[in-house]
Scaffold this motif. Structure first.
Motif, PDB file in Angstrom:
ATOM      1  N   LEU A 171      -5.135 -10.884  -8.588  1.00 51.45           N
ATOM      2  CA  LEU A 171      -4.209 -10.101  -7.763  1.00 51.45           C
ATOM      3  C   LEU A 171      -4.232 -10.637  -6.336  1.00 51.45           C
ATOM      4  CD1 LEU A 171      -5.387  -6.484  -8.727  1.00 51.45           C
ATOM      5  CD2 LEU A 171      -3.732  -7.904  -9.963  1.00 51.45           C
ATOM      6  N   VAL A 172      -3.065 -10.654  -5.699  1.00 53.82           N
ATOM      7  CA  VAL A 172      -2.983 -10.924  -4.266  1.00 53.82           C
ATOM      8  C   VAL A 172      -2.302  -9.721  -3.634  1.00 53.82           C
ATOM      9  CG1 VAL A 172      -2.019 -12.365  -2.439  1.00 53.82           C
ATOM     10  CG2 VAL A 172      -2.924 -13.435  -4.513  1.00 53.82           C
ATOM     11  N   VAL A 173      -2.960  -9.126  -2.650  1.00 54.66           N
ATOM     12  CA  VAL A 173      -2.453  -7.916  -2.003  1.00 54.66           C
ATOM     13  C   VAL A 173      -2.307  -8.167  -0.515  1.00 54.66           C
ATOM     14  CG1 VAL A 173      -2.824  -5.459  -1.580  1.00 54.66           C
ATOM     15  CG2 VAL A 173      -3.610  -6.496  -3.735  1.00 54.66           C
ATOM     16  N   LYS A 174      -1.142  -7.865   0.017  1.00 54.20           N
ATOM     17  CA  LYS A 174      -0.890  -7.986   1.451  1.00 54.20           C
ATOM     18  C   LYS A 174      -1.051  -6.610   2.087  1.00 54.20           C
ATOM     19  CE  LYS A 174       2.828  -8.977   4.767  1.00 54.20           C
ATOM     20  NZ  LYS A 174       4.241  -9.430   4.911  1.00 54.20           N
ATOM     21  N   LEU A 175      -1.879  -6.540   3.134  1.00 51.77           N
ATOM     22  CA  LEU A 175      -2.102  -5.279   3.832  1.00 51.77           C
ATOM     23  C   LEU A 175      -1.810  -5.436   5.322  1.00 51.77           C
ATOM     24  CD1 LEU A 175      -5.395  -4.129   2.080  1.00 51.77           C
ATOM     25  CD2 LEU A 175      -3.081  -3.307   1.635  1.00 51.77           C
ATOM     26  N   SER A 176      -1.881  -4.343   6.042  1.00 47.27           N
ATOM     27  CA  SER A 176      -1.577  -4.357   7.470  1.00 47.27           C
ATOM     28  C   SER A 176      -2.515  -5.297   8.223  1.00 47.27           C
ATOM     29  CB  SER A 176      -1.710  -2.951   8.049  1.00 47.27           C
ATOM     30  OG  SER A 176      -1.689  -2.983   9.469  1.00 47.27           O
ATOM     31  N   PRO A 177      -1.977  -6.106   9.140  1.00 44.26           N
ATOM     32  CA  PRO A 177      -2.838  -6.956   9.973  1.00 44.26           C
ATOM     33  C   PRO A 177      -3.828  -6.152  10.808  1.00 44.26           C
ATOM     34  CG  PRO A 177      -0.526  -7.615  10.170  1.00 44.26           C
ATOM     35  CD  PRO A 177      -0.547  -6.308   9.436  1.00 44.26           C
ATOM     36  N   MET A 178      -3.562  -4.864  10.972  1.00 42.75           N
ATOM     37  CA  MET A 178      -4.447  -3.998  11.753  1.00 42.75           C
ATOM     38  C   MET A 178      -5.608  -3.442  10.943  1.00 42.75           C
ATOM     39  SD  MET A 178      -3.028  -4.109  14.687  1.00 42.75           S
ATOM     40  CE  MET A 178      -3.837  -2.753  15.547  1.00 42.75           C
ATOM     41  N   ALA A 179      -5.579  -3.619   9.626  1.00 47.49           N
ATOM     42  CA  ALA A 179      -6.634  -3.049   8.776  1.00 47.49           C
ATOM     43  C   ALA A 179      -7.989  -3.651   9.111  1.00 47.49           C
ATOM     44  CB  ALA A 179      -6.292  -3.275   7.314  1.00 47.49           C
ATOM     45  N   ASP A 180      -9.027  -2.836   9.007  1.00 51.80           N
ATOM     46  CA  ASP A 180     -10.389  -3.273   9.305  1.00 51.80           C
ATOM     47  C   ASP A 180     -10.944  -4.049   8.116  1.00 51.80           C
ATOM     48  OD1 ASP A 180     -13.521  -2.500   9.033  1.00 51.80           O
ATOM     49  OD2 ASP A 180     -12.942  -2.679  11.141  1.00 51.80           O
ATOM     50  N   ILE A 181     -11.333  -5.315   8.333  1.00 53.63           N
ATOM     51  CA  ILE A 181     -11.747  -6.137   7.205  1.00 53.63           C
ATOM     52  C   ILE A 181     -13.104  -5.722   6.642  1.00 53.63           C
ATOM     53  CG2 ILE A 181     -10.341  -8.078   7.964  1.00 53.63           C
ATOM     54  CD1 ILE A 181     -12.857  -9.473   8.901  1.00 53.63           C
ATOM     55  N   THR A 182     -13.964  -5.149   7.466  1.00 52.49           N
ATOM     56  CA  THR A 182     -15.241  -4.653   6.956  1.00 52.49           C
ATOM     57  C   THR A 182     -15.002  -3.510   5.984  1.00 52.49           C
ATOM     58  OG1 THR A 182     -16.394  -5.291   8.986  1.00 52.49           O
ATOM     59  CG2 THR A 182     -17.479  -3.663   7.572  1.00 52.49           C
ATOM     60  N   MET A 183     -14.089  -2.618   6.345  1.00 48.94           N
ATOM     61  CA  MET A 183     -13.732  -1.507   5.465  1.00 48.94           C
ATOM     62  C   MET A 183     -13.122  -2.035   4.167  1.00 48.94           C
ATOM     63  SD  MET A 183     -10.723   0.215   4.417  1.00 48.94           S
ATOM     64  CE  MET A 183      -9.539   0.080   5.758  1.00 48.94           C
ATOM     65  N   LEU A 184     -12.259  -3.055   4.260  1.00 48.20           N
ATOM     66  CA  LEU A 184     -11.629  -3.604   3.058  1.00 48.20           C
ATOM     67  C   LEU A 184     -12.666  -4.232   2.128  1.00 48.20           C
ATOM     68  CD1 LEU A 184      -8.445  -5.281   4.594  1.00 48.20           C
ATOM     69  CD2 LEU A 184      -8.595  -3.113   3.349  1.00 48.20           C
ATOM     70  N   ARG A 185     -13.643  -4.918   2.711  1.00 45.45           N
ATOM     71  CA  ARG A 185     -14.698  -5.518   1.885  1.00 45.45           C
ATOM     72  C   ARG A 185     -15.458  -4.445   1.116  1.00 45.45           C
ATOM     73  NH1 ARG A 185     -18.133  -8.333   6.085  1.00 45.45           N
ATOM     74  NH2 ARG A 185     -19.620  -8.298   4.358  1.00 45.45           N
ATOM     75  N   GLU A 186     -15.685  -3.330   1.766  1.00 38.34           N
ATOM     76  CA  GLU A 186     -16.409  -2.239   1.115  1.00 38.34           C
ATOM     77  C   GLU A 186     -15.558  -1.562   0.044  1.00 38.34           C
ATOM     78  OE1 GLU A 186     -17.415   0.257   4.379  1.00 38.34           O
ATOM     79  OE2 GLU A 186     -19.097  -0.989   5.050  1.00 38.34           O
ATOM     80  N   ARG A 187     -14.290  -1.324   0.350  1.00 38.49           N
ATOM     81  CA  ARG A 187     -13.426  -0.588  -0.570  1.00 38.49           C
ATOM     82  C   ARG A 187     -13.097  -1.388  -1.824  1.00 38.49           C
ATOM     83  NH1 ARG A 187     -10.874   3.643   1.967  1.00 38.49           N
ATOM     84  NH2 ARG A 187     -10.508   4.422  -0.138  1.00 38.49           N
TER      85      ARG A 187
END
Length: 368
Positions: free
Chosen positions: A166-182
């Motif tokens: 899967l490739v998912v595009k998210l907001s450039p403002m999203a926190d990458i640490t949070m994304l790694r955890e989620r």
């Protein structure tokens, strides 16, 4: 003369087409249909779409479940055998069908359904791409993954039933640490893409098989920096030994993609840089190796009334940035009372020297 409603609509659609062609010059010459201004504003650029297609290199079948104006599907179709374009808005879906015919694409199949509904009837594919809407029902922007539509986190099990990648595009403002955890342990790669110094896209590559560690890539589409979070954590920053090292030196400001990626210490060793301070993300460079902006340091002034006065008198026309000092860039510009100019730049910074932290004004000229 007052314009008719038809004339206003025609003018808006012409403007929308021009905006699309500025983003996707590869479509120049085709007779395009762009049904709304919003469609032209939200579509990807040709350059970023082709970058995403590169992430799916080797995938023969790709489904774009949130197709929009189809720029990403167009890029996928350059490398894949079959692309499934799905767009909830029927009018937009029909416009994409007509545009792709005008572009000579024949390996794209179209549907106009809710992404979750389309997933039910979708055949198994090599990869799925999703660009969830980052607005709620009232049109207000949202940042949390679960607030986007469709909710990718909730759909993950069904998505992985249909595709291993899967490739998912998210907001450039999203926190990458949070994304790694989620998205742990499915997150395989995280890509931060900038254009002209501004982060435009944040892309997640997710795999059906669990991943032990994620690789992070920052790119301006010409150069890239790839590393792992462990590499950044284990890296050591190098700092100047004396203030005298600054004058005449090459000052490096990392590209926004590198800053967003959090590669603050690693680039010292990777590119031979000296960091001005732990929380001052500016560096001294011996050569131009990393991508971003470079300046030649002309003068260094003391922080305070006399230093401000001397700096402003010598450089009355400069851009101004405050970095790790107790005031904003606007406040510092107001204190200096300088005019805006492209060639010169005044940085208000904190330096970490052996004797302790010290605040300074750095006057520099843009080098590249």
């Amino acid at each position: 003369m007052k314009k008719s409603f038809a004339q206003i609509v025609a003018a808006e659609r012409k403007e929308a087409i021009e905006r699309v062609l500025s983003k996707v010059p590869e479509w120049t010459g085709a007779e395009l249909t762009v049904p709304s201004r919003l469609a032209s504003e939200q579509c990807s650029s040709g350059a970023t779409a082709l970058y995403k297609a590169g992430l799916l290199d080797g995938c023969k079948t790709v489904a774009d479940l949130t197709g929009g104006l189809g720029v990403d599907s167009w890029a996928f179709a350059q490398k894949s055998k079959i692309v499934y374009h799905n767009e909830l808005n029927q009018e937009l879906s029909e416009a994409v069908r007509a545009n792709f015919a005008a572009l000579g694409l024949s390996n794209v199949e179209f549907s106009a359904e809710d992404a979750a509904q389309r997933l039910e009837s979708l055949p198994e594919v090599d990869a799925i791409y999703l660009d969830p809407s980052r607005r709620d029902g009232a049109g207000k922007k949202v940042l949390l993954v679960e607030d986007c539509r469709p909710d990718v986190l909730a759909l993950l099990p069904k998505l992985f039933e249909k595709a291993p990648l899967l490739v998912v595009k998210l907001s450039p403002m999203a926190d990458i640490t949070m994304l790694r955890e989620r998205f742990f342990p499915k997150l395989k790669e995280l890509h931060i893409v900038s254009l002209k110094g501004e982060v435009k896209e944040l892309l997640l590559v997710l795999a059906r098989e669990d991943c032990k560690n994620v690789s992070i890539t920052a790119t301006d589409l010409q150069s890239e920096l790839t590393f792992t979070p462990d590499e950044e954590q284990q890296s050591l920053a190098v700092y100047p030994s004396t203030e005298a090292e600054l004058t005449g030196a090459l000052l490096y400001e990392p590209d926004s993609a590198i800053t967003k990626a959090g590669a603050f210490k690693l680039i010292c060793g990777r590119y031979g840089l000296k960091k001005l301070a732990r929380f001052t993300h500016l560096y001294l460079a011996s050569e131009k190796r990393a991508f971003g902006k470079y300046f030649t340091v002309l003068d260094v002034f003391d922080w305070g009334r006399e230093g401000f006065k001397a700096c402003a008198a010598k450089y009355p026309a400069s851009e101004v940035s405050a970095r790790n000092v107790p005031m904003s860039s606007d406040e510092l510009r107001s204190r200096l009372k300088v005019r805006s100019a492209i060639d010169y730049h005044i940085f208000g910074v904190t330096l970490d020297l052996p004797e302790g932290p010290v605040r300074k004004l750095i006057a520099a000229k843009r080098d590249s």
